[in-house]
Structures are given as C-alpha cells and as structure tokens.
Motif scaffolding. Structure first.
Motif, mmCIF file in Angstrom:
data_model
loop_
_atom_site.group_PDB
_atom_site.id
_atom_site.type_symbol
_atom_site.label_atom_id
_atom_site.label_comp_id
_atom_site.label_asym_id
_atom_site.label_seq_id
_atom_site.Cartn_x
_atom_site.Cartn_y
_atom_site.Cartn_z
ATOM 1 N N GLU A 123 48.055 -35.497 126.757
ATOM 2 C CA GLU A 123 47.983 -34.065 126.077
ATOM 3 C C GLU A 123 47.378 -34.410 124.848
ATOM 4 O O GLU A 123 48.086 -35.132 124.109
ATOM 5 C CB GLU A 123 49.062 -33.653 126.075
ATOM 6 C CG GLU A 123 49.124 -32.267 125.454
ATOM 7 C CD GLU A 123 50.543 -31.357 125.515
ATOM 8 O OE1 GLU A 123 51.000 -31.214 124.234
ATOM 9 O OE2 GLU A 123 50.931 -30.982 126.294
ATOM 10 N N VAL A 124 46.036 -33.825 124.452
ATOM 11 C CA VAL A 124 45.698 -34.095 123.302
ATOM 12 C C VAL A 124 45.461 -32.647 122.669
ATOM 13 O O VAL A 124 44.955 -31.657 123.109
ATOM 14 C CB VAL A 124 44.010 -34.597 123.638
ATOM 15 C CG1 VAL A 124 43.213 -34.784 122.350
ATOM 16 C CG2 VAL A 124 44.086 -35.751 124.389
ATOM 17 N N ILE A 183 46.172 -39.476 115.192
ATOM 18 C CA ILE A 183 45.121 -40.217 114.314
ATOM 19 C C ILE A 183 44.465 -39.090 113.477
ATOM 20 O O ILE A 183 44.007 -38.102 113.649
ATOM 21 C CB ILE A 183 43.920 -40.424 115.487
ATOM 22 C CG1 ILE A 183 44.244 -41.098 116.635
ATOM 23 C CG2 ILE A 183 42.619 -40.897 115.010
ATOM 24 C CD1 ILE A 183 43.444 -41.146 117.843
ATOM 25 N N ALA A 184 44.728 -39.565 111.970
ATOM 26 C CA ALA A 184 44.307 -39.061 110.860
ATOM 27 C C ALA A 184 42.867 -39.220 110.737
ATOM 28 O O ALA A 184 42.223 -40.513 110.364
ATOM 29 C CB ALA A 184 44.996 -39.226 109.741
ATOM 30 N N MET A 185 41.757 -38.196 110.856
ATOM 31 C CA MET A 185 40.635 -38.477 110.682
ATOM 32 C C MET A 185 39.942 -37.832 109.634
ATOM 33 O O MET A 185 40.319 -36.673 109.133
ATOM 34 C CB MET A 185 39.824 -37.986 112.030
ATOM 35 C CG MET A 185 40.331 -38.495 113.416
ATOM 36 S SD MET A 185 39.553 -37.895 114.953
ATOM 37 C CE MET A 185 40.591 -36.125 114.981
ATOM 38 N N ARG A 186 38.571 -38.638 109.129
ATOM 39 C CA ARG A 186 37.907 -38.116 107.876
ATOM 40 C C ARG A 186 36.714 -38.081 108.307
ATOM 41 O O ARG A 186 36.076 -39.049 108.584
ATOM 42 C CB ARG A 186 38.202 -38.939 106.713
ATOM 43 C CG ARG A 186 39.664 -38.547 106.122
ATOM 44 C CD ARG A 186 40.127 -39.959 105.270
ATOM 45 N NE ARG A 186 39.884 -41.366 105.836
ATOM 46 C CZ ARG A 186 40.873 -41.825 106.592
ATOM 47 N NH1 ARG A 186 41.815 -41.250 107.141
ATOM 48 N NH2 ARG A 186 40.742 -42.947 107.091
ATOM 49 N N MET A 187 35.994 -36.977 108.274
ATOM 50 C CA MET A 187 34.782 -36.764 109.007
ATOM 51 C C MET A 187 33.351 -37.155 107.917
ATOM 52 O O MET A 187 32.392 -36.295 107.913
ATOM 53 C CB MET A 187 34.559 -35.578 109.447
ATOM 54 C CG MET A 187 35.077 -35.269 110.655
ATOM 55 S SD MET A 187 34.776 -36.567 112.006
ATOM 56 C CE MET A 187 36.311 -36.426 113.009
ATOM 57 N N GLY A 188 33.581 -38.233 106.994
ATOM 58 C CA GLY A 188 32.682 -38.707 106.072
ATOM 59 C C GLY A 188 31.966 -37.625 105.178
ATOM 60 O O GLY A 188 32.958 -37.038 104.542
ATOM 61 N N GLY A 189 30.744 -37.615 105.289
ATOM 62 C CA GLY A 189 30.098 -36.768 104.297
ATOM 63 C C GLY A 189 30.251 -35.264 104.181
ATOM 64 O O GLY A 189 30.123 -34.514 103.589
ATOM 65 N N LYS A 190 31.029 -34.734 105.449
ATOM 66 C CA LYS A 190 31.391 -33.495 105.659
ATOM 67 C C LYS A 190 32.661 -33.082 104.853
ATOM 68 O O LYS A 190 32.958 -31.684 104.872
ATOM 69 C CB LYS A 190 31.696 -33.161 106.924
ATOM 70 C CG LYS A 190 30.302 -33.325 107.976
ATOM 71 C CD LYS A 190 30.619 -33.007 109.554
ATOM 72 C CE LYS A 190 29.302 -33.345 110.089
ATOM 73 N NZ LYS A 190 29.645 -33.094 111.473
ATOM 74 N N ASN A 191 33.225 -33.933 104.404
ATOM 75 C CA ASN A 191 34.574 -33.734 103.481
ATOM 76 C C ASN A 191 35.527 -32.907 104.367
ATOM 77 O O ASN A 191 36.547 -31.745 104.027
ATOM 78 C CB ASN A 191 34.358 -32.890 102.084
ATOM 79 C CG ASN A 191 35.358 -32.946 101.340
ATOM 80 O OD1 ASN A 191 36.341 -34.019 101.331
ATOM 81 N ND2 ASN A 191 35.623 -32.031 100.389
ATOM 82 N N MET A 192 35.718 -33.241 105.598
ATOM 83 C CA MET A 192 36.616 -32.494 106.534
ATOM 84 C C MET A 192 37.517 -33.271 106.868
ATOM 85 O O MET A 192 37.287 -34.628 107.519
ATOM 86 C CB MET A 192 35.842 -31.978 107.715
ATOM 87 C CG MET A 192 36.275 -31.288 108.654
ATOM 88 S SD MET A 192 35.199 -30.685 109.947
ATOM 89 C CE MET A 192 36.404 -30.014 111.053
ATOM 90 N N THR A 193 38.903 -33.107 107.127
ATOM 91 C CA THR A 193 39.714 -33.798 107.839
ATOM 92 C C THR A 193 40.502 -32.953 108.794
ATOM 93 O O THR A 193 40.523 -31.788 109.050
ATOM 94 C CB THR A 193 40.888 -34.173 106.986
ATOM 95 O OG1 THR A 193 41.532 -32.963 106.386
ATOM 96 C CG2 THR A 193 40.419 -34.916 105.572
ATOM 97 N N MET A 194 41.023 -33.712 109.959
ATOM 98 C CA MET A 194 41.771 -33.391 110.867
ATOM 99 C C MET A 194 42.749 -34.409 111.324
ATOM 100 O O MET A 194 42.317 -35.550 111.208
ATOM 101 C CB MET A 194 40.917 -32.583 112.068
ATOM 102 C CG MET A 194 40.086 -33.721 112.763
ATOM 103 S SD MET A 194 38.803 -32.966 114.002
ATOM 104 C CE MET A 194 37.413 -32.743 112.841
ATOM 105 N N THR A 195 43.681 -34.045 112.263
ATOM 106 C CA THR A 195 44.479 -34.977 112.906
ATOM 107 C C THR A 195 44.481 -34.725 114.327
ATOM 108 O O THR A 195 44.702 -33.698 114.868
ATOM 109 C CB THR A 195 45.990 -34.958 112.412
ATOM 110 O OG1 THR A 195 45.936 -35.074 111.052
ATOM 111 C CG2 THR A 195 46.921 -35.798 113.073
ATOM 112 N N GLU A 196 44.156 -35.985 115.247
ATOM 113 C CA GLU A 196 44.274 -35.592 116.958
ATOM 114 C C GLU A 196 45.669 -36.208 117.205
ATOM 115 O O GLU A 196 46.037 -37.040 116.932
ATOM 116 C CB GLU A 196 43.257 -36.494 117.553
ATOM 117 C CG GLU A 196 43.354 -36.426 118.992
ATOM 118 C CD GLU A 196 42.267 -37.308 119.673
ATOM 119 O OE1 GLU A 196 41.236 -36.887 119.775
ATOM 120 O OE2 GLU A 196 42.645 -38.187 120.368
#
Length: 138
Positions: free
Chosen positions: A22-23, A107-120
């Motif tokens: 489950e994601v 998985i804590a993600m940072r989307m580079g130049g978009k300055n966006m964060t999210m966690t899967e």
C-alpha cells in the motif's frame, strides 16, 4: 488497510517473495488530496542482500529510477538515500522497518529546484512466492 507484524529481531531477515504494498503520498497542507495505490513488488530477502528491492513506487516520480547510496542495515531497520544526478535534482532519505513477512517504510523526498517536499509511506505484506517478474517491480 494492511496489518503489519511485529518488527524483526536482529537475526531475522525479510522473507523473499511477492508483496502487496500500500503506497500513500503525504503532501504538506493537502491531507485530503493524498494519492494512494497498491503495488505488487517482488523482493529478495537473502541475508547479506544490501537492498532487497525497495524503491519509490508512486506514479510519475523522478526518484523512481535514481541510484541508492549510503545503504545501512541495523537489525530490523534498513535506511538509504536516493539522489538523482544533476543540478537542483531530486533527493530522498528512506527508512524501513522489516519483519519476516511484512515491512513498513517512509521515504522523505525533496523535489530539487521545485522546493517541494513530500513523503511516500509504504506498508507491505507478503502474499506468496515470486513467479517471474512482478508487475511494477523495480
């Protein structure tokens, strides 16, 4: 909803096989808008295997094909980093808790130049042996 067993002892390994995972994406300030799906994944759980096959599983995610580094296994915990190449590239830090027939991970993600964060957030349970390549397996 998947039910996860007790965390593994240091001498236990993830049982190899097919896992229903489950994601769910956690996006800041968008609690009701999180994307959810169930993925089918074939994992190797042999002792000494550094990464049994964990990866970013959410759709259209640039981190899904980026290399893993700094892999560490401490008992039932598996951690690693993901970093795409290039300037302002996406990166992530992953932490999984493993048991013989189940796992849970973030998985804590940072989307580079978009300055966006999210966690899967992933929660998987073993459904049987792998029978050839699993759909969506990485």
């Amino acid at each position: 909803m998947l039910v996860i067993g007790q965390p593994a002892r240091a001498d236990e390994a993830l049982e190899p096989g097919r896992y229903a995972v489950e994601v769910r994406l956690e996006l800041p300030h968008l609690d009701d808008m999180t994307a959810r799906k169930v993925a089918d994944l074939c994992l190797a759980g042999e002792a000494g295997a550094p990464n049994p096959g964990f990866a970013v599983l959410s759709d259209n995610n640039p981190l899904a094909h980026c290399p893993i580094s700094n892999l560490r296994r401490d008992g039932a915990e598996l951690t690693f980093d993901i970093a795409c190449e290039g300037r302002n590239a996406a990166s992530a830090s992953a932490r999984y808790v493993l048991s013989p027939g189940a796992f849970r991970g973030r998985i804590a993600m940072r989307m580079g130049g978009k300055n966006m964060t999210m966690t899967e957030v992933q929660a998987g349970r073993r459904t049987g042996p792998c029978a050839g390549p699993a759909p969506g397996a990485r």
